[in-house]
Design a protein around this motif. Structure first.
Motif, PDB file in Angstrom:
ATOM      1  N   TYR A 187      -1.068  60.747  12.500  1.00 35.72           N
ATOM      2  CA  TYR A 187      -0.811  60.378  11.107  1.00 35.72           C
ATOM      3  C   TYR A 187      -0.493  58.889  10.957  1.00 35.72           C
ATOM      4  N   TYR A 188       0.362  58.365  11.845  1.00 35.64           N
ATOM      5  CA  TYR A 188       0.816  56.977  11.701  1.00 35.64           C
ATOM      6  C   TYR A 188       0.142  56.004  12.676  1.00 35.64           C
ATOM      7  N   GLY A 189      -0.498  56.532  13.701  1.00 30.91           N
ATOM      8  CA  GLY A 189      -1.110  55.656  14.687  1.00 30.91           C
ATOM      9  C   GLY A 189      -0.124  55.062  15.675  1.00 30.91           C
ATOM     10  N   TRP A 190       1.067  55.633  15.758  1.00 34.22           N
ATOM     11  CA  TRP A 190       2.077  55.123  16.683  1.00 34.22           C
ATOM     12  C   TRP A 190       1.762  55.549  18.109  1.00 34.22           C
ATOM     13  N   SER A 191       2.294  54.792  19.067  1.00 28.05           N
ATOM     14  CA  SER A 191       2.124  55.152  20.477  1.00 28.05           C
ATOM     15  C   SER A 191       3.160  56.217  20.865  1.00 28.05           C
ATOM     16  N   GLU A 192       2.913  56.862  21.978  1.00 30.07           N
ATOM     17  CA  GLU A 192       3.864  57.868  22.471  1.00 30.07           C
ATOM     18  C   GLU A 192       5.239  57.250  22.711  1.00 30.07           C
ATOM     19  N   GLN A 193       5.254  56.042  23.282  1.00 30.74           N
ATOM     20  CA  GLN A 193       6.524  55.375  23.563  1.00 30.74           C
ATOM     21  C   GLN A 193       7.301  55.107  22.275  1.00 30.74           C
ATOM     22  N   GLN A 194       6.609  54.675  21.232  1.00 30.41           N
ATOM     23  CA  GLN A 194       7.275  54.418  19.954  1.00 30.41           C
ATOM     24  C   GLN A 194       7.848  55.701  19.358  1.00 30.41           C
ATOM     25  N   ILE A 195       7.114  56.786  19.457  1.00 28.55           N
ATOM     26  CA  ILE A 195       7.561  58.055  18.880  1.00 28.55           C
ATOM     27  C   ILE A 195       8.773  58.604  19.640  1.00 28.55           C
ATOM     28  N   LEU A 196       8.710  58.534  20.962  1.00 34.91           N
ATOM     29  CA  LEU A 196       9.811  59.057  21.768  1.00 34.91           C
ATOM     30  C   LEU A 196      11.069  58.208  21.622  1.00 34.91           C
ATOM     31  N   ALA A 197      10.908  56.954  21.205  1.00 35.60           N
ATOM     32  CA  ALA A 197      12.077  56.088  21.004  1.00 35.60           C
ATOM     33  C   ALA A 197      12.862  56.464  19.749  1.00 35.60           C
ATOM     34  N   LEU A 198      12.232  57.231  18.853  1.00 30.26           N
ATOM     35  CA  LEU A 198      12.915  57.670  17.636  1.00 30.26           C
ATOM     36  C   LEU A 198      13.964  58.722  17.966  1.00 30.26           C
ATOM     37  N   SER A 199      15.033  58.763  17.191  1.00 32.56           N
ATOM     38  CA  SER A 199      16.015  59.832  17.344  1.00 32.56           C
ATOM     39  C   SER A 199      15.401  61.140  16.831  1.00 32.56           C
ATOM     40  N   ASP A 200      15.994  62.248  17.215  1.00 36.83           N
ATOM     41  CA  ASP A 200      15.488  63.548  16.764  1.00 36.83           C
ATOM     42  C   ASP A 200      15.487  63.636  15.242  1.00 36.83           C
ATOM     43  N   ILE A 201      16.532  63.110  14.610  1.00 35.58           N
ATOM     44  CA  ILE A 201      16.651  63.191  13.148  1.00 35.58           C
ATOM     45  C   ILE A 201      15.557  62.380  12.478  1.00 35.58           C
ATOM     46  N   ARG A 202      15.317  61.170  12.964  1.00 33.38           N
ATOM     47  CA  ARG A 202      14.280  60.327  12.347  1.00 33.38           C
ATOM     48  C   ARG A 202      12.889  60.899  12.601  1.00 33.38           C
TER      49      ARG A 202
END
Length: 212
Positions: A187-202
């Motif tokens: 959906y956003y084109g983010w990398s796996e590293q960027q997504i995993l860096a997010l908190s569970d809530i975000r």
């Protein structure tokens, strides 16, 4: 058994693999439950099926309370002076190759005997006595659940497979995380590293937005 040792290694990273394998099964499960509480919290919800009619039943456990109640001596002594420790993972692995249940039980108890000597007569009566005493001692560490089926009235007891349940929880969380990474990356084109860096809530907040 291998999964239990892998979880124990994560629960006790400062201990060697050999030391982990030497922990009694009750102590192993307690350490795995502490890891589970630190990872997912102190409440556990599970499901089981009636052995008679197959009706599904849900149950909820307070793991913190269960851990506080799981205590008991590490050894037993029978009337003839023989002392036995509780079985551990290494013991169960060692006897797993036996096709003969009686031979496996005999070897297991011989491994657990702390003052074994050549004159011991490992008679069926002795084996039965030691097995019953160990089972009674182990019951303080194992989590036994009692159920009554709401559909057919069947009553049964079931022992919680601590290592199996925690392993499945971790596997389910891993599958869910892969789905979340896939959805957000698409959906956003983010990398796996960027997504995993997010908190569970975000991460959950972004998932809700891309799925609506």
């Amino acid at each position: 058994m291998a999964r239990g040792l892998l979880l124990l290694g994560a629960a006790l990273p400062e201990e060697s693999q050999e030391r982990c394998a030497e922990l009694p099964i009750g102590a192993r499960d307690a350490a795995i439950l502490k890891l589970r509480c630190a990872t997912f919290g102190g409440r556990f919800s599970g499901r089981t099926n009636c052995p008679r009619c197959g009706e599904e039943h849900e149950f909820d456990l307070d793991l913190v309370r269960l851990l506080a109640e799981a205590t008991g001596p590490a050894e037993i002594e029978i009337d003839n002076g023989l002392r036995f420790r509780m079985p551990n993972s290494a013991d169960l692995i060692a006897v797993a190759r036996h096709n003969d249940v009686d031979a496996a039980a005999r070897q297991l108890l011989q491994r657990c005997c702390l003052n074994v000597h050549p004159e011991i007569d490992w008679s069926p009566a002795l084996l039965d006595e030691v097995e019953s005493r160990i089972a009674l001692r182990e019951s303080a560490d194992y989590i036994e659940l009692g159920f009554v089926c709401i559909a057919c009235g069947e009553a049964w007891d079931d022992r919680l497979d601590v290592a199996g349940c925690v392993w499945e929880e971790i596997a389910a969380r891993g599958r869910r995380l892969l789905d979340e990474v896939h959805a957000l990356a698409m959906y956003y084109g983010w990398s796996e590293q960027q997504i995993l860096a997010l908190s569970d809530i975000r991460r959950e907040a972004y998932l809700q937005r891309c799925l609506t």
